[in-house]
Write a protein that holds these residues in place. Sequence first.
Motif, PDB file in Angstrom:
ATOM      1  N   PRO A 228       0.572  -1.151   0.141  1.00  0.00           N
ATOM      2  CA  PRO A 228       0.024  -0.093   0.181  1.00  0.00           C
ATOM      3  C   PRO A 228       0.996   1.293  -0.050  1.00  0.00           C
ATOM      4  N   VAL A 229       1.943   1.214   0.532  1.00  0.00           N
ATOM      5  CA  VAL A 229       2.891   2.418   0.620  1.00  0.00           C
ATOM      6  C   VAL A 229       3.587   2.712  -0.800  1.00  0.00           C
TER       7      VAL A 229
ATOM      8  N   HIS B 295       0.451   4.070  -2.780  1.00  0.00           N
ATOM      9  CA  HIS B 295       0.551   5.553  -2.639  1.00  0.00           C
ATOM     10  C   HIS B 295       1.653   6.499  -3.211  1.00  0.00           C
TER      11      HIS B 295
ATOM     12  N   ALA C 241      -2.045  -6.856   2.880  1.00  0.00           N
ATOM     13  CA  ALA C 241      -1.728  -5.238   3.050  1.00  0.00           C
ATOM     14  C   ALA C 241      -2.682  -4.824   1.764  1.00  0.00           C
TER      15      ALA C 241
ATOM     16  N   TRP D  70      -6.064  -2.823   1.697  1.00  0.00           N
ATOM     17  CA  TRP D  70      -6.117  -1.402   1.211  1.00  0.00           C
ATOM     18  C   TRP D  70      -6.761  -1.093   0.222  1.00  0.00           C
TER      19      TRP D  70
END
Lengths: 322, 322
Positions: free
Chosen positions: B227-228, B231, B250, B254
């Motif tokens: 997810p990081v 983003h 994850a 997300w």
Amino acid sequence: VLGTAPTAFAQDPLHSWNEGSAKAAILDFVDKTTAEDSDDFVAVEDRIAVFDNDGTLWPENPLPFQLIFAIDELKRLAPKHPEWKQDKLLAAALSGDVATLKEDVMGSLKQLLIATHSGITTDQFNQRVEDWMATAKHPRFDRHYTDLVYQPMLEVLVYLRANGYRTFIVSGGGADFMRVWADQTYGIPSEQTIGSIGEVKFEIRDGVPVLIKQAAISFIDDKEGKPVAIHRQVGRRPVVAFGNSDGDKAMLEWTTMARSPSLGVIVHHTDAEREYAYDKSPQSSGKLIEALADAPKRGWVVVDMAKDWNQVFPDENAPSAG
Amino acid sequence: VLGTAPTAFAQDPLHSWNEGSAKAAILDFVDKTTAEDSDDFVAVEDRIAVFDNDGTLWPENPLPFQLIFAIDELKRLAPKHPEWKQDKLLAAALSGDVATLKEDVMGSLKQLLIATHSGITTDQFNQRVEDWMATAKHPRFDRHYTDLVYQPMLEVLVYLRANGYRTFIVSGGGADFMRVWADQTYGIPSEQTIGSIGEVKFEIRDGVPVLIKQAAISFIDDKEGKPVAIHRQVGRRPVVAFGNSDGDKAMLEWTTMARSPSLGVIVHHTDAEREYAYDKSPQSSGKLIEALADAPKRGWVVVDMAKDWNQVFPDENAPSAG
Ligand SMILES: [Ca+2]
Ligand SMILES: [Ca+2]
């Protein structure tokens, strides 16, 4: 304007550019790289154009706009943070002591970012930027900041995209800050908006997944960081780069050196009357010495804002580029 | 195949998928998110679909393919590096001691990456990957690795794009490694291919700008890193995510939690005969325990490879998806 824009575009895609070498260089480059029978034809997958933001697509005076946002946020949030008055740079920001902030623009930006850009979710941050953009106005021009993008550059973005180019922002500004409005303002989607990056942390709070913005800055997209960021996020070398300061020199080199065809362009701020005039001693960011000196030997086009642009900002009530 | 593919597509965009709940879920999701009168309509700018790579778009056995590439490169380059025999993991890789490598898959990958993926320019690296892909063949299937992508997943990629979705890879594999062939193989451009990232350094060597690949790994795109990474590089939350292991949990959370409409899909390897069968005890990477356990409560679709796919790999001599 709404009625005449399509016609103006059909007649001249760069109608806010005066006739001259800068305009001709842009038009010629697009022509020769998109004509299939040209020796300089560039395949569609390689038509990548990168743009610095502050000072290239919009102004950076009296301070970079993200810094103004951070100062406004600092003031809005200060009643809940009495400890900020103990910090030299934060205290300067709160008291309007711009001289102290200008002594250390990057340092001030960093302190302000930590105070105003961390400890909240990415959704909360997006909302704050959106609220500010909808209300804040530029102190000199009395217009919303997203209305102060350069009309001639909006035309370049649209013209390049109409010719198969993918347009990217590659800015020292924060990616999270720019992505809130870049799509609507420039027609550049979030995955093509590249900037400095703050750490985020994934968490699930009460069954809702969130990304929490951290104090740490993981990447500063400036100088030699720009070609690195382009490699990380685009993965291909661009053929077109627009910048306005020495912070863009490495990006211009990466795009154009030992590479043909390629187009490097420097927006030179020469118009104190309609915008600002600066290069080696800017009022805020945007120092331009080395890149300007190298322009002749590198073949970079230098845009003389006062002479080359017949209009700087969009007409009031003009439609957006998105 | 060349002659029949267009007709098959017109009749059934997912023709390699057997009728069943997995296929129906994908078709239904696309229908309801693209029909303007649907309550679940998703605006074009939000139609973002993310895909893990190893085990989701192509196999990860007997080892992840990038690890096989690194081992092949290590052997090719070993005569010039006698010091490699002193390193436990590199010596194991050189002698074909797969058991030692499997004891520490991520550690082995890191050592091998440093030995084979650094100290060269990005252009040199790209050429090495290209050369390897053109010659190396999978030990079991005796086909080039890029010919071993999953046909049903190629159909999903094409189908989503035909419906306005932008498709992204979000993989633990190296972005530089994948970008060499992802465009031609999957039709996914380099800026939409996201992976783990090694540091690069900008230099001008004899008038030619280069990026030198460094030993340091700056970001590992796995687990909460997914997810990081989404983003950082996409800047929007996806509505579709496909994965195959707990490393994708994850990313699936997300994409889907507290979010409607959304589609999370797990490719479950159940087909030892045509591909491989594994979940909680994989032969190499791809451990799947928690995400599979969470699938019912999260509404994630679990693809049973043996039952849901009537074909695993493209026909020989089939055209590419790009
Ligand atoms: Ca600038
Ligand atoms: Ca996987």
